[in-house]
Design a protein around this motif. Structure first.
Motif, PDB file in Angstrom:
ATOM      1  N   ARG A  72       0.814  -1.212   0.000  1.00 47.79           N
ATOM      2  CA  ARG A  72       0.000   0.000   0.000  1.00 47.79           C
ATOM      3  C   ARG A  72       0.855   1.273   0.000  1.00 47.79           C
ATOM      4  O   ARG A  72       0.623   2.190  -0.768  1.00 47.79           O
ATOM      5  CB  ARG A  72      -0.908  -0.035   1.232  1.00 47.79           C
ATOM      6  CG  ARG A  72      -2.000   0.979   1.221  1.00 47.79           C
ATOM      7  CD  ARG A  72      -2.897   0.837   2.439  1.00 47.79           C
ATOM      8  NE  ARG A  72      -3.591   2.092   2.656  1.00 47.79           N
ATOM      9  CZ  ARG A  72      -3.106   3.093   3.357  1.00 47.79           C
ATOM     10  NH1 ARG A  72      -1.937   2.972   3.960  1.00 47.79           N
ATOM     11  NH2 ARG A  72      -3.781   4.216   3.478  1.00 47.79           N
ATOM     12  N   THR A  73       1.842   1.340   0.891  1.00 48.51           N
ATOM     13  CA  THR A  73       2.725   2.514   0.952  1.00 48.51           C
ATOM     14  C   THR A  73       4.158   2.016   1.167  1.00 48.51           C
ATOM     15  O   THR A  73       4.395   0.811   1.293  1.00 48.51           O
ATOM     16  CB  THR A  73       2.372   3.442   2.141  1.00 48.51           C
ATOM     17  OG1 THR A  73       2.707   2.754   3.355  1.00 48.51           O
ATOM     18  CG2 THR A  73       0.908   3.834   2.162  1.00 48.51           C
ATOM     19  N   ASP A  75       5.810   1.949   3.793  1.00 49.59           N
ATOM     20  CA  ASP A  75       5.908   1.156   5.032  1.00 49.59           C
ATOM     21  C   ASP A  75       5.676  -0.327   4.764  1.00 49.59           C
ATOM     22  O   ASP A  75       6.455  -1.177   5.193  1.00 49.59           O
ATOM     23  CB  ASP A  75       4.863   1.632   6.062  1.00 49.59           C
ATOM     24  CG  ASP A  75       5.335   2.866   6.802  1.00 49.59           C
ATOM     25  OD1 ASP A  75       6.511   3.243   6.626  1.00 49.59           O
ATOM     26  OD2 ASP A  75       4.519   3.462   7.537  1.00 49.59           O
ATOM     27  N   GLU A  76       4.591  -0.636   4.053  1.00 47.84           N
ATOM     28  CA  GLU A  76       4.271  -2.044   3.791  1.00 47.84           C
ATOM     29  C   GLU A  76       5.326  -2.662   2.869  1.00 47.84           C
ATOM     30  O   GLU A  76       5.748  -3.804   3.068  1.00 47.84           O
ATOM     31  CB  GLU A  76       2.880  -2.195   3.148  1.00 47.84           C
ATOM     32  CG  GLU A  76       1.708  -1.924   4.091  1.00 47.84           C
ATOM     33  CD  GLU A  76       1.393  -0.445   4.243  1.00 47.84           C
ATOM     34  OE1 GLU A  76       2.016   0.380   3.534  1.00 47.84           O
ATOM     35  OE2 GLU A  76       0.530  -0.103   5.074  1.00 47.84           O
ATOM     36  N   LYS A  92      10.643   8.874  11.346  1.00 45.16           N
ATOM     37  CA  LYS A  92       9.373   9.134  10.654  1.00 45.16           C
ATOM     38  C   LYS A  92       9.636   9.861   9.327  1.00 45.16           C
ATOM     39  O   LYS A  92       8.925   9.684   8.348  1.00 45.16           O
ATOM     40  CB  LYS A  92       8.501  10.020  11.556  1.00 45.16           C
ATOM     41  CG  LYS A  92       7.029   9.704  11.462  1.00 45.16           C
ATOM     42  CD  LYS A  92       6.260  10.532  12.463  1.00 45.16           C
ATOM     43  CE  LYS A  92       5.091  11.196  11.763  1.00 45.16           C
ATOM     44  NZ  LYS A  92       4.489  12.281  12.486  1.00 45.16           N
ATOM     45  N   ARG A 369       5.280  16.495   3.671  1.00 38.45           N
ATOM     46  CA  ARG A 369       4.388  15.803   4.604  1.00 38.45           C
ATOM     47  C   ARG A 369       3.285  16.720   5.122  1.00 38.45           C
ATOM     48  O   ARG A 369       2.115  16.387   5.023  1.00 38.45           O
ATOM     49  CB  ARG A 369       5.188  15.230   5.769  1.00 38.45           C
ATOM     50  CG  ARG A 369       6.238  14.207   5.351  1.00 38.45           C
ATOM     51  CD  ARG A 369       5.625  12.877   4.954  1.00 38.45           C
ATOM     52  NE  ARG A 369       6.625  11.941   4.498  1.00 38.45           N
ATOM     53  CZ  ARG A 369       7.359  11.169   5.294  1.00 38.45           C
ATOM     54  NH1 ARG A 369       7.191  11.219   6.601  1.00 38.45           N
ATOM     55  NH2 ARG A 369       8.250  10.346   4.786  1.00 38.45           N
ATOM     56  N   LYS A 389      -1.825   7.141   1.087  1.00 41.43           N
ATOM     57  CA  LYS A 389      -0.622   7.690   1.729  1.00 41.43           C
ATOM     58  C   LYS A 389      -0.635   7.397   3.218  1.00 41.43           C
ATOM     59  O   LYS A 389      -1.688   7.157   3.805  1.00 41.43           O
ATOM     60  CB  LYS A 389      -0.585   9.217   1.526  1.00 41.43           C
ATOM     61  CG  LYS A 389      -0.411   9.640   0.091  1.00 41.43           C
ATOM     62  CD  LYS A 389       0.999   9.419  -0.381  1.00 41.43           C
ATOM     63  CE  LYS A 389       1.066   9.062  -1.838  1.00 41.43           C
ATOM     64  NZ  LYS A 389       2.338   8.544  -2.270  1.00 41.43           N
ATOM     65  N   ARG A 390       0.561   7.498   3.840  1.00 38.18           N
ATOM     66  CA  ARG A 390       0.644   7.342   5.292  1.00 38.18           C
ATOM     67  C   ARG A 390       0.187   8.613   5.989  1.00 38.18           C
ATOM     68  O   ARG A 390      -0.334   8.591   7.086  1.00 38.18           O
ATOM     69  CB  ARG A 390       2.097   7.042   5.701  1.00 38.18           C
ATOM     70  CG  ARG A 390       2.607   5.755   5.140  1.00 38.18           C
ATOM     71  CD  ARG A 390       4.105   5.647   5.275  1.00 38.18           C
ATOM     72  NE  ARG A 390       4.828   6.535   4.372  1.00 38.18           N
ATOM     73  CZ  ARG A 390       6.145   6.514   4.202  1.00 38.18           C
ATOM     74  NH1 ARG A 390       6.875   5.657   4.875  1.00 38.18           N
ATOM     75  NH2 ARG A 390       6.731   7.335   3.367  1.00 38.18           N
ATOM     76  N   THR A 391       0.439   9.743   5.331  1.00 40.70           N
ATOM     77  CA  THR A 391       0.080  11.045   5.901  1.00 40.70           C
ATOM     78  C   THR A 391      -1.439  11.169   6.006  1.00 40.70           C
ATOM     79  O   THR A 391      -2.153  10.808   5.071  1.00 40.70           O
ATOM     80  CB  THR A 391       0.628  12.162   4.982  1.00 40.70           C
ATOM     81  OG1 THR A 391       2.024  11.937   4.803  1.00 40.70           O
ATOM     82  CG2 THR A 391       0.397  13.536   5.555  1.00 40.70           C
ATOM     83  N   LYS A 392      -1.894  11.689   7.155  1.00 40.13           N
ATOM     84  CA  LYS A 392      -3.348  11.829   7.344  1.00 40.13           C
ATOM     85  C   LYS A 392      -3.871  13.068   6.625  1.00 40.13           C
ATOM     86  O   LYS A 392      -3.192  14.085   6.557  1.00 40.13           O
ATOM     87  CB  LYS A 392      -3.653  11.957   8.837  1.00 40.13           C
ATOM     88  CG  LYS A 392      -3.462  10.665   9.590  1.00 40.13           C
ATOM     89  CD  LYS A 392      -4.279  10.678  10.886  1.00 40.13           C
ATOM     90  CE  LYS A 392      -4.282   9.324  11.540  1.00 40.13           C
ATOM     91  NZ  LYS A 392      -2.946   8.879  11.974  1.00 40.13           N
TER      92      LYS A 392
END
Ligand SMILES: Cc1cc2nc3c(=O)[nH]c(=O)nc-3n(C[C@H](O)[C@H](O)[C@H](O)COP(=O)(O)OP(=O)(O)OC[C@H]3O[C@@H](n4cnc5c(N)ncnc54)[C@H](O)[C@@H]3O)c2cc1C
Ligand code: SF4
Ligand code: SF4
Length: 463
Positions: A72-73, A75-76, A92, A369, A389-392
């Motif tokens: 997905r991003t 991280d994964e 981060k 970010r 994205k990981r960013t909210k």
């Protein structure tokens, strides 16, 4: 939601393509081709009607809006490829790491963009036969509309030709096809999105892509379209079809690292023409000639690469016009190579902290970010398709910041639009056309600075 299973419909048509070129060689029906588009960036198009919509191209695309959960991003993907092993630090801002340094390569620094670590490392890997060949970038003006391209190099002595940063679109399709013809191991250097694409290809079809055994990512604050080079060249009287030998980071060794120049040689002339970048103003913070995709990219360092190299934009290193590299290793091999270089006295490096590494890219981080959370929210409101994205997603509470991010997006669009219109005119109205938005952006940026504590501390210290 997904209608068509290819990158043209899902990525290009949503204005999300960054032009890395990797979708082309994975197309099983040979339907995709890459071209330089009207906006000065690369993108794929479908050449025949044979696209079977198996979606191979989408699976490797770093801007696939509909990736599988397991990729997905960053991280994964990072968890899946697990190149770090079990023991690593984490930030981060720039992901998993083994070691953090700032420094330079004694022999290559002068001819390089930052500290010359990229050139040193690629040479070392070839000389010590860690890889058979490297995939890197070189100048090539043999085609009308291209100044640089990727090239496979297996002779370490030829690597000097590839050093220096090219703020120019360069795509991978041709060289990746070539790399598959011979049974050799490769190191590849590229932007974070290209490294992500390589990792996705390796996950998707390991047998076909595991010949790339080492990846180097350069930090990235955003791509520049070919219009950027044309624009800079125009300032020193060189027309688009007269540009050769562009150099984007000509150092001023008597000044600070940020005080560099652009240069190019006009066809038919011997000597380069030089343009100090401070005469042009801020081309990075403002987003001139940047593709839309970069505004939806949150990987500033190349979190999926074996090693990431950038500039050390922190004191005292940024005061040295000869240049220094920020070095982040993420694999045991990369860490070992840097340690060996230091022990052999080929590299002069300081160990730095996680916070120093972050501070050296703080501006980039803020735009990528903090700005992204806002851009994601706007995209949602406007019903635009963007990758997960990981960013909210949040609306920024600070209206000045919100205005700045919006104006940067407008500068991106307007710089491309107006340059396309004006690039071949004798008397260009480009500056006049873009000045209203530029002035507004400068006004809000100044206002934002006035509200910052750091600004007043610097002022009081007389800096
Ligand atoms: C578009 C772009 C944006 C960047 N943004 C940032 C940033 O925000 N912050 C930061 O710290 N650093 C950024 N960099 C990286 C930085 O400019 C240096 O390239 C990096 O520090 C390596 O320096 P060096 O002295 O070790 O490399 P050198 O020894 O000079 O070698 C440069 C290496 O980079 C490769 N290369 C150059 N241009 C490209 C390209 N366009 N695509 C793929 N490979 C390329 C060359 O093939 C060569 O191997 C950016 C680079 C690019 C191209
Ligand atoms: S970003 Fe790369 S992989 Fe995706 S469509 Fe564009 S060229 Fe193809
Ligand atoms: S900002 Fe991201 S998408 Fe854009 S060129 Fe850099 S790494 Fe690629």
């Amino acid at each position: 939601m997904r209608k068509y299973n290819n990158v043209v419909k899902n990525v290009v048509d949503n204005n999300l393509c960054v032009g890395c070129g990797i979708c082309e060689p994975v197309c099983p029906t040979d339907s995709l081709k890459i071209k330089l588009n009207q906006d000065g960036t690369y993108e794929p198009y479908i050449e025949n009607n044979e696209c079977d919509e198996t979606g191979n191209c989408l699976k490797v695309c770093p801007f696939n809006p509909f990736p599988d959960e397991e990729v997905r991003t960053e991280d994964e993907i990072s968890d899946k490829i697990n190149i770090q092993g079990d023991h690593y630090g984490h930030s981060k801002a720039f992901g998993k790491y083994h070691s953090l340094h700032v420094g330079y390569a004694k022999t290559y620094r002068e001819e390089a963009s930052s500290g010359g670590i990229a050139t040193w490392l690629l040479k070392k890997m070839l000389r010590e036969k860690i890889v058979d060949a490297v995939i890197t970038t070189v100048e090539d003006t043999s085609l009308n509309n291209r100044l640089f391209r990727y090239k496979i190099i297996d002779n370490p002595e030829q690597l000097d030709l590839s050093s220096k940063t090219k703020y120019y679109p360069i795509e991978l399709s041709e060289v990746l096809r070539l790399s598959q013809n011979k049974q050799r191991n490769y190191a590849l250097i590229g932007l974070p999105c290209s490294i992500k694409a390589i990792r996705l290809a390796q996950i998707n079809d390991p047998e076909k892509w595991n010949h790339i055994i080492f990846t180097i990512s350069i930090f990235c604050g955003g791509l520049k379209s070919s219009f950027f080079t044309e624009y800079l060249a125009s300032k020193i009287g060189v027309k688009p079809n007269e540009i050769t030998k562009s150099q984007y980071r000509v150092k001023n060794i008597d000044s600070s690292a940020g005080d560099y120049s652009f240069s190019c040689t006009k066809k038919g002339e011997q000597n380069p023409r030089i343009l100090p970048m401070k005469e042009v103003g801020d081309m990075w913070g403002t987003g001139y000639f940047k593709p839309n995709a970069c505004d939806f990219c949150e990987d500033l360092s190349g979190e999926l690469a074996d090693i990431s190299l950038g500039d050390a934009w922190i004191p005292p290193y940024n005061q040295d016009g000869r240049g220094n590299s920020l070095i982040i290793t993420r694999t045991v091999l990369a860490k070992q190579l840097i340690s060996d270089g230091i022990a052999e006295k080929q590299l002069i490096c300081d160990v730095i902290t996680k916070n120093q590494a972050f501070l050296s890219q703080e501006g980039n981080y803020n735009h990528r970010r903090k700005g992204l959370s806002y851009r994601l929210k706007w995209a949602e409101k406007d019903n635009k398709i963007v990758p997960p994205k990981r960013t909210k997603k949040v609306f920024l509470e600070n209206p000045i910041k919100a205005k700045i991010f919006r104006l940067r997006q407008r500068i991106q669009n307007e710089s491309t639009f107006f340059w396309k219109m004006e690039r071949n005119k004798m008397e260009s109205n480009f500056e006049k056309n873009i000045s209203a938005t530029k002035k507004k952006l400068m006004f809000y940026t100044k206002l934002d600075h006035l509200f910052r504590k750091k600004y007043w501390i610097r002022k009081l210290k007389g800096k």
